[in-house]
Enzyme design. Sequence first.
Site, short mmCIF file in Angstrom:
data_model
loop_
_atom_site.label_atom_id
_atom_site.label_comp_id
_atom_site.label_asym_id
_atom_site.label_seq_id
_atom_site.Cartn_x
_atom_site.Cartn_y
_atom_site.Cartn_z
N GLY A 161 0.80 -1.10 0.05
CA GLY A 161 0.07 0.10 0.09
C GLY A 161 0.86 1.35 -0.08
CE LYS A 213 8.69 7.92 -4.85
NZ LYS A 213 9.06 6.84 -5.91
CG ASP A 241 5.37 -3.28 -5.02
OD1 ASP A 241 6.24 -4.22 -5.25
OD2 ASP A 241 5.60 -2.17 -4.54
CG ASP A 263 8.78 2.82 -7.00
OD1 ASP A 263 9.62 3.31 -6.73
OD2 ASP A 263 7.67 2.24 -6.49
P1 AMP Z 1 8.89 0.94 -3.43
O1 AMP Z 1 10.19 0.34 -3.18
O2 AMP Z 1 8.94 2.42 -3.46
O3 AMP Z 1 8.12 0.26 -4.38
O4 AMP Z 1 8.18 0.96 -2.01
C1 AMP Z 1 7.71 -0.28 -1.43
C2 AMP Z 1 6.83 0.12 -0.28
O5 AMP Z 1 7.38 0.74 0.79
C3 AMP Z 1 5.74 0.92 -0.38
O6 AMP Z 1 4.27 0.25 0.20
C4 AMP Z 1 5.90 2.20 -0.25
O7 AMP Z 1 4.98 2.85 0.15
C5 AMP Z 1 6.66 2.05 0.94
N1 AMP Z 1 7.82 2.75 1.24
C6 AMP Z 1 8.67 3.34 0.86
N2 AMP Z 1 9.60 4.33 1.34
C7 AMP Z 1 8.76 4.64 2.40
C8 AMP Z 1 9.14 5.37 3.38
N3 AMP Z 1 10.15 6.35 3.64
N4 AMP Z 1 8.22 5.47 4.33
C9 AMP Z 1 7.09 4.90 4.47
N5 AMP Z 1 6.80 3.73 3.44
C10 AMP Z 1 7.78 3.74 2.33
MG MG Z 2 6.79 1.23 -5.51
#
Ligand code: AMP
Ligand code: MG
Length: 492
Positions: free
Chosen positions: A94, A117, A256, A266
């Site tokens: 999520g 973001k 995702d 991403d």
């Molecule tokens: P991603 O690697 O960007 O695809 O992120 C994977 C998951 O980690 C997703 O649910 C993101 O929303 C969450 N996420 C990534 N960075 C952060 C952060 N700094 N704080 C909270 N959630 C994060």
């Molecule tokens: Mg992502």
Amino acid sequence: MTKSNERNEIGWNIDTSYARLSHSFFTEQEPNPVESPKMIILNSSLAQSLGLNIGSLHSEGAVSVFAGNAKIEETMPLAQAYAGHQFGHFNMLGDGRALLLGEQITPKGERVDLQLKGSGRTKYSRGGDGRAALGPMLREYIMSEAMHALGIPTTRSLAVVATGEHIIRETELPGAILTRVASSHLRVGTFEYAANFTTIEQLKELADYAINRHYPEIEADENKYLSLLNKVISRQAELITRWQLVGFIHGVMNTDNVTISGETIDYGPCAFMNEYDPATVFSSIDVQGRYAYGNQPKIGGWNLARFAEALIPLLNENEEKALELAQEAVLEYPKMYHANWLTGMRAKLGLFTEEEQDEVLINNLLEMMKNHHADYTNTFRALANEKLEDTNIHLFRTSEFTTWHNKWQERLSKQEESLTSSYEWMKKSNPAVIPRNHLVEEALEAAVENDNYRVMENLLEVLSNPYKDSAESIYCSLPPESFGPYRTYCGT
Ligand code: AMP
Ligand code: MG
């Protein structure tokens, strides 16, 4: 939280169709306001195409929307629910640091998501502060806009706003929020979420929504859910081919991060390859090389198999039959990818016609490039140069290459089209400039450390026209030895 733009000088034309889905697909969430938002960079041409008034976008009202300090009119931001396979392992995810503001309806009648973001924690944040640092948000801006200019489907970057707050990473870093534009944020992981954590009715609701939003032409198909699967497979086969053709390494091809629309999404640990080597990996956490350059096509197939699995309950009432349909569809992917890749590679070599031996010719070149550590972008671009001896590519001075070059020239001479038209086409198929890692880092350093945005602006300008030879050779330069091995990071 205050409401902005009562008179809508900005040009918002917002709908919230995603918010009309069942509640299990999202959580409404007020963003956490930030201390002192400041517009750092605004994408004027994108803003214009969205129907926004550039003159009003620097106003306090607009900046406070991009910072999460104000909502757009009556809308309520939301965090989307999704799951996903991360490095092969299934997780509930999520939006942990993103919020959907709504969907802007553009003057052309297109519907695009506006998403923040780095806007703070949500119900779906696991660890993490929900925030983002300025450097990585500017990096996403540069990379996504470069991809767009290369003609590769991608989410876009509308604005980066500094928050005036610091966030804690290895050191304290200035915080920022990126406003991302996407044809939607529906992912394979959204369907995995629906299949695993909601009802079949809701899975169907999501599939119908995706069809309506992205593939309305299949609405009346006999088995529209199978058509949806086929559409996504073909879009992803197209997308991943384009990545391969320009040497783009996504870095975190978790399910995702795979869109239903076929846009690249991403931009955490992505980077472009310099020397051609299928084993190239930049991401610090990808120790096994699962998402290495050469593995991307295969991983694309693996991800699509997860999408097919999620759709099984909709494909046929009989589970065995549904599985059969899913398998059949997924098996088309490698064939599509291979055909796309051959087409793209022929274009890179100026081949207008198709001959059986072309693949051997292509692979021989790639093999030589790998053995001689040849730069992927510069080598292909230089091949369209009539005087190869004028280039500084070492590979071109080997006898092995001369043999290959003779074969290629012979192949070109068998075409009706002139050599000149082949070279012209090659120049349209092989970018002269890509966002070189060392140049991106240099631009980010100037911006973040020295508050100097000129370097980044110049880089963005050159990257906006990637098939044109740059007047300044620095944009085609390879990293100096002192740059060392390049590492990229997730969740920054
Ligand atoms: P991603 O690697 O960007 O695809 O992120 C994977 C998951 O980690 C997703 O649910 C993101 O929303 C969450 N996420 C990534 N960075 C952060 C952060 N700094 N704080 C909270 N959630 C994060
Ligand atoms: Mg992502």
